[in-house]
Design a protein around this motif. Structure first.
Motif, PDB file in Angstrom:
ATOM      1  N   TYR A 122       2.291 -49.780  24.457  1.00 29.76           N
ATOM      2  CA  TYR A 122       1.215 -48.796  24.590  1.00 29.76           C
ATOM      3  C   TYR A 122       0.276 -49.168  25.742  1.00 29.76           C
ATOM      4  CZ  TYR A 122      -2.438 -45.475  23.489  1.00 29.76           C
ATOM      5  OH  TYR A 122      -3.333 -44.438  23.579  1.00 29.76           O
ATOM      6  N   ALA A 126       3.130 -44.696  30.823  1.00 32.75           N
ATOM      7  CA  ALA A 126       2.540 -43.360  30.769  1.00 32.75           C
ATOM      8  C   ALA A 126       3.295 -42.551  29.720  1.00 32.75           C
ATOM      9  CB  ALA A 126       2.631 -42.693  32.132  1.00 32.75           C
ATOM     10  N   SER A 127       2.572 -41.827  28.921  1.00 33.02           N
ATOM     11  CA  SER A 127       3.124 -40.931  27.894  1.00 33.02           C
ATOM     12  C   SER A 127       3.603 -41.664  26.642  1.00 33.02           C
ATOM     13  CB  SER A 127       4.274 -40.066  28.444  1.00 33.02           C
ATOM     14  OG  SER A 127       5.498 -40.806  28.546  1.00 33.02           O
ATOM     15  N   TYR A 128       3.449 -42.999  26.562  1.00 35.03           N
ATOM     16  CA  TYR A 128       3.850 -43.661  25.327  1.00 35.03           C
ATOM     17  C   TYR A 128       2.844 -43.279  24.240  1.00 35.03           C
ATOM     18  CZ  TYR A 128       6.262 -47.115  22.483  1.00 35.03           C
ATOM     19  OH  TYR A 128       7.018 -47.724  21.509  1.00 35.03           O
ATOM     20  N   PRO A 129       3.323 -42.799  23.099  1.00 32.27           N
ATOM     21  CA  PRO A 129       2.420 -42.191  22.110  1.00 32.27           C
ATOM     22  C   PRO A 129       1.634 -43.206  21.298  1.00 32.27           C
ATOM     23  CG  PRO A 129       4.669 -42.154  21.310  1.00 32.27           C
ATOM     24  CD  PRO A 129       4.734 -42.688  22.711  1.00 32.27           C
ATOM     25  N   SER A 130       0.688 -42.693  20.545  1.00 38.25           N
ATOM     26  CA  SER A 130      -0.094 -43.535  19.647  1.00 38.25           C
ATOM     27  C   SER A 130       0.792 -44.064  18.524  1.00 38.25           C
ATOM     28  CB  SER A 130      -1.242 -42.724  19.043  1.00 38.25           C
ATOM     29  OG  SER A 130      -0.730 -41.735  18.157  1.00 38.25           O
ATOM     30  N   LYS A 133       1.463 -41.345  15.933  1.00 38.25           N
ATOM     31  CA  LYS A 133       2.467 -40.350  16.277  1.00 38.25           C
ATOM     32  C   LYS A 133       3.876 -40.881  16.037  1.00 38.25           C
ATOM     33  CE  LYS A 133       3.817 -37.020  19.823  1.00 38.25           C
ATOM     34  NZ  LYS A 133       3.496 -36.452  21.159  1.00 38.25           N
ATOM     35  N   ARG A 155      14.788 -46.366  27.521  1.00 35.10           N
ATOM     36  CA  ARG A 155      14.280 -45.428  26.519  1.00 35.10           C
ATOM     37  C   ARG A 155      14.677 -45.876  25.115  1.00 35.10           C
ATOM     38  NH1 ARG A 155      15.022 -38.793  26.477  1.00 35.10           N
ATOM     39  NH2 ARG A 155      13.437 -38.426  24.865  1.00 35.10           N
ATOM     40  N   ARG A 158      12.344 -48.711  24.020  1.00 37.99           N
ATOM     41  CA  ARG A 158      10.945 -48.366  23.815  1.00 37.99           C
ATOM     42  C   ARG A 158      10.724 -47.461  22.615  1.00 37.99           C
ATOM     43  NH1 ARG A 158      10.202 -47.142  30.271  1.00 37.99           N
ATOM     44  NH2 ARG A 158      10.017 -49.314  30.937  1.00 37.99           N
ATOM     45  N   TRP A 159      11.702 -46.622  22.300  1.00 32.65           N
ATOM     46  CA  TRP A 159      11.507 -45.619  21.260  1.00 32.65           C
ATOM     47  C   TRP A 159      12.165 -45.993  19.934  1.00 32.65           C
ATOM     48  CZ3 TRP A 159       8.397 -41.355  21.718  1.00 32.65           C
ATOM     49  CH2 TRP A 159       7.861 -41.127  22.994  1.00 32.65           C
TER      50      TRP A 159
END
Length: 289
Positions: A122, A126-130, A133, A155, A158-159
């Motif tokens: 985090y 950029a754009s990595y969510p809270s 979320k 990806r 990270r996800w």
């Protein structure tokens, strides 16, 4: 004891894997083990061989998968890549490489681990969510079996905050590929509390002599405290506990580890208020005074 120059050192094929899990002390464990006189100090901790989707797995090349044995006592070479247990097909590839691999996996409370995973990314992406979320989003358990079409390895890394904590499913797959006697399951929390006991278990498992002098535990990297983000909520903790509930039961049965003092287990059994755990996580990351 005979010593060799780097140029003359025999090649010791990697024969031990620290295969999981991310954010559970694997770097510290690797650092302690590489100080043992019978262990080769290889060029890196994480080789990322078996989770490399760019390699040809029809005819894999293992020619660079070794460490130099600088003395005639060094017979153990370790790959400490903690994504292997989670990564689709990585353990299958490892079995094809060497079915007699000795395997070590360190585990941490899954909600703690998820929060540490989130904090690692985090604000850096950029754009990595809270955290909320991600916690309230899809569990993405399918990531244990396949990489979605169109996803690259970054990806995927990270996800995968939530599914990496589905330890039971990962251990079940690991035990289907390698017999139980080739596995050592460790509890990160006990490692931090008594690293000597963990080292004694690990050296015995690997057939190594005990340390003549107890090595000092390296600093375990803590959760970042420079975050500017919404704090986790009780609803986030409750949601994750629900996601992990059945899998944690499976993990306990398969691993034999006592996880009764893990926060997720305490939440599930009503011994810890989700709001209290959310507050603890927030304070750890400096999100609350």
């Amino acid at each position: 004891m005979q010593k060799f120059s780097l140029e003359e050192a025999p090649r010791v094929p990697v024969n031990v894997g620290i295969v999981g899990v991310q954010k559970a002390g694997t770097s510290s464990l690797f650092d302690l083990l590489r100080k043992h006189p019978e262990v080769c100090a290889g060029p890196r901790k994480e080789w990322h061989l078996f989770d490399d989707e760019k390699r040809s797995w029809d005819q894999p090349d293992y020619s660079d998968y070794w460490a130099p044995g600088r003395t005639d006592r060094q017979r153990i070479a370790i790959d400490g890549t903690p994504s292997y247990l989670f990564w689709p097909q990585a353990m299958e590839r490892m079995r094809a490489y060497r079915p007699d691999m000795r395997l070590i996996a360190s585990f941490r409370d899954p909600i703690d681990r998820a929060f540490s995973h989130w904090a690692m990314y985090y604000g850096k992406l950029a754009s990595y969510p809270s955290f909320s979320k991600l916690a309230q989003g899809p569990a993405r358990a399918a990531l244990l079996d396949r990489i979605p079409e169109g996803w690259n390895h970054l990806r995927m890394r990270r996800w995968s905050m939530i599914p990496r904590g589905l330890y039971g499913a990962q251990v079940r797959r690991g035990l289907e590929l390698f017999p139980r006697e080739q596995w050592l399951f460790l509890d990160f929390h006990r490692f931090v509390g008594d690293h000597r006991e963990t080292l004694d278990r690990t050296t015995a498992f690997l057939g190594l002599a005990p340390y003549s002098r107890e090595p000092r535990l390296p600093v375990i990297q803590s959760t970042r405290r420079d975050l500017a983000a919404p704090a986790p909520t009780a609803a986030d903790v409750s949601r994750l506990a629900e996601v992990y509930a059945d899998d944690l039961d499976l993990f306990t049965r398969l691993s034999g580890l006592d996880v009764g003092d893990w926060p997720t287990r305490q939440v599930l059994e009503g011994r810890l208020d989700p709001a209290d755990l959310a507050d603890r996580l927030a304070r750890k990351a400096g999100l609350r005074g």
